[in-house]
Design an enzyme around this catalytic site. Structure first.
Site, PDB file in Angstrom:
ATOM      1  N   ASP A  41       6.917 -36.455   0.311  1.00  0.00           N
ATOM      2  CA  ASP A  41       8.094 -35.572   0.382  1.00  0.00           C
ATOM      3  C   ASP A  41       9.119 -36.091   1.378  1.00  0.00           C
ATOM      4  OD1 ASP A  41       5.952 -33.721  -0.832  1.00  0.00           O
ATOM      5  OD2 ASP A  41       7.878 -32.686  -1.095  1.00  0.00           O
TER       6      ASP A  41
ATOM      7  N   ARG B  61       9.211 -28.162  -8.780  1.00  0.00           N
ATOM      8  CA  ARG B  61       8.659 -28.619  -7.500  1.00  0.00           C
ATOM      9  C   ARG B  61       8.406 -30.113  -7.617  1.00  0.00           C
ATOM     10  NH1 ARG B  61       5.081 -30.846  -9.747  1.00  0.00           N
ATOM     11  NH2 ARG B  61       4.277 -31.306  -7.691  1.00  0.00           N
TER      12      ARG B  61
HETATM   13  O1  MRU Z   1       4.847 -28.160  -3.080  1.00  0.00           O
HETATM   14  P1  MRU Z   1       5.159 -29.227  -4.102  1.00  0.00           P
HETATM   15  O2  MRU Z   1       4.421 -29.055  -5.383  1.00  0.00           O
HETATM   16  O3  MRU Z   1       6.652 -29.400  -4.269  1.00  0.00           O
HETATM   17  O4  MRU Z   1       4.610 -30.564  -3.421  1.00  0.00           O
HETATM   18  C1  MRU Z   1       4.725 -31.759  -4.127  1.00  0.00           C
HETATM   19  C2  MRU Z   1       4.166 -32.935  -3.415  1.00  0.00           C
HETATM   20  O5  MRU Z   1       3.697 -32.842  -2.309  1.00  0.00           O
HETATM   21  C3  MRU Z   1       4.311 -34.258  -4.081  1.00  0.00           C
HETATM   22  O6  MRU Z   1       3.242 -35.096  -3.762  1.00  0.00           O
HETATM   23  C4  MRU Z   1       5.619 -34.924  -3.608  1.00  0.00           C
HETATM   24  O7  MRU Z   1       6.687 -34.031  -3.700  1.00  0.00           O
HETATM   25  C5  MRU Z   1       5.926 -36.141  -4.380  1.00  0.00           C
HETATM   26  S1  MRU Z   1       6.318 -35.781  -6.065  1.00  0.00           S
HETATM   27  C6  MRU Z   1       6.748 -37.244  -6.799  1.00  0.00           C
END
Ligand code: MRU
Length: 343
Positions: A233, A51
């Site tokens: 994201d 993730r």
């Molecule tokens: O649901 P996740 O754990 O994939 O969410 C991750 C995040 O929101 C992070 O802050 C984002 O992907 C940036 S990671 C460098």
């Protein structure tokens, strides 16, 4: 190879397979998944074994390599496998970005060369991500001039090719003595802060103090924190930022208390084709993730759960967006277009 303040690589290509550190089991267990087919990679992304936006993109790029091997020169087979990878999670634009790279490469490459060429491209995307993180670490670190920082979710080596985005800035600023203390939100419901950010920082020897998200208001009111530093994201053309649920609330709190707010993300997270945050698809995951913890119910029987896993922080609440291409301060469409080109 990873060096000081950076000791983990969550993805490795070995013996024609993708090795993935299963992040669902951390910090209790370090187990590596060996993935040999593209649908296995899509499943692992959907199930959160990997993730973090950049790490998802890199995993998908290696997934495309596996798809090329399975396709045996059949374009329709390759194309549908890439579509399935792209559908694994909707919000992180890095997934789409990496797959577009791989698809375009396959289109201009003879079918017999797909595997070799796409593997080289996946390695190149992976290395470029680590380099971008190092650069962002240097750039973002210069904005921090002492005081404590608060971060959210996990944006470190585990969430990227290595080193990290927001956590890269924190690593870099810590190394230069610009930070007095690192606070991390536990980050419900998957506890990326408690399980993953704390795991990385403890391994690096950087002291970390965890708090429940609900404690952030009191922390920021106390005046110790100078910057909230988070990842992204997807960043829309007007500078709106989709990131882990709770980021928006932190930005509101930061503005209210005069604390500055920094978003750190590679250019692969910038989506100039999406006009504003309202156009960003927000993933809503199963309600069980809220109603249960570690397989055990934590809510009264019969209660329902709501589990949007990202939110949108309006550009107006952000002081700086740091990318490897430069910094956009007080982001808006004009500032974003200057650095990233018109939509
Ligand atoms: O649901 P996740 O754990 O994939 O969410 C991750 C995040 O929101 C992070 O802050 C984002 O992907 C940036 S990671 C460098």
């Amino acid at each position: 190879m990873p060096t000081g303040y950076d000791q983990v690589r969550p993805l490795r290509w070995e013996n024609d397979a993708l090795l993935m550190l299963d992040q669902r089991l951390l910090p209790g267990e370090e187990r590596w998944l060996e993935l040999r087919d593209a649908d296995g990679v899509a499943d692992a992304i959907r199930a959160m074994a990997v993730r973090g936006a950049p790490a998802i993109g890199i995993a998908a790029a290696y997934g495309a390599v596996l798809a090329a091997r399975e396709a045996g020169g059949d374009w329709a087979h390759l194309s549908s496998a890439l579509d399935r990878l792209g559908a694994a999670r909707p919000t992180a634009v890095n997934l789409e970005w990496a797959l577009q790279h791989m698809r375009a490469l396959a289109e201009r490459t003879a079918a017999g060369e797909w595997f070799r060429a796409m593997l080289a491209e996946a390695h190149a995307l992976h290395e470029a991500d680590v380099e971008a993180n190092r650069r962002m670490g240097e750039l973002g670190g210069t904005l921090i001039e002492g005081g404590a920082v608060l971060t959210h979710c996990n944006t470190g080596s585990l969430a990227t090719g290595g080193y990290g985005t927001a956590l890269g800035v924190i690593r870099s600023a810590w190394g230069e003595g610009r930070i007095t203390k690192v606070y991390a939100d536990e980050t419900r419901p998957w506890l990326q802060g408690a399980r993953l950010t704390a795991w990385e920082l403890v391994r690096d020897g950087i002291p970390v103090t965890l708090l429940c998200e609900g404690a952030a208001a009191s922390l920021l009111a106390g005046g110790e924190v100078g910057w909230v530093v988070v990842g992204a994201d997807r960043i829309a053309a007007n500078g709106d930022v989709a990131n882990k649920i709770g980021t928006y609330g932190l930005a509101v709190l930061a503005r209210h208390h005069g604390v500055r707010f920094m978003v750190v993300a590679p250019t692969s997270t910038v989506d100039m084709r999406t006009a504003s945050g309202a156009d960003i698809p927000i993933e809503v995951r199963a309600e069980d993730e809220v109603l249960h913890f570690n397989g055990k119910p934590v809510a009264a029987d019969g209660a329902r759960g709501w589990n949007p896993v990202f939110d949108v922080t309006p550009a107006g609440l952000i002081d700086a967006i740091v990318t490897e291409a430069g910094i956009v301060e007080q982001p808006d469409l004009a500032g974003m277009s200057q650095l990233f080109g018109a939509r």
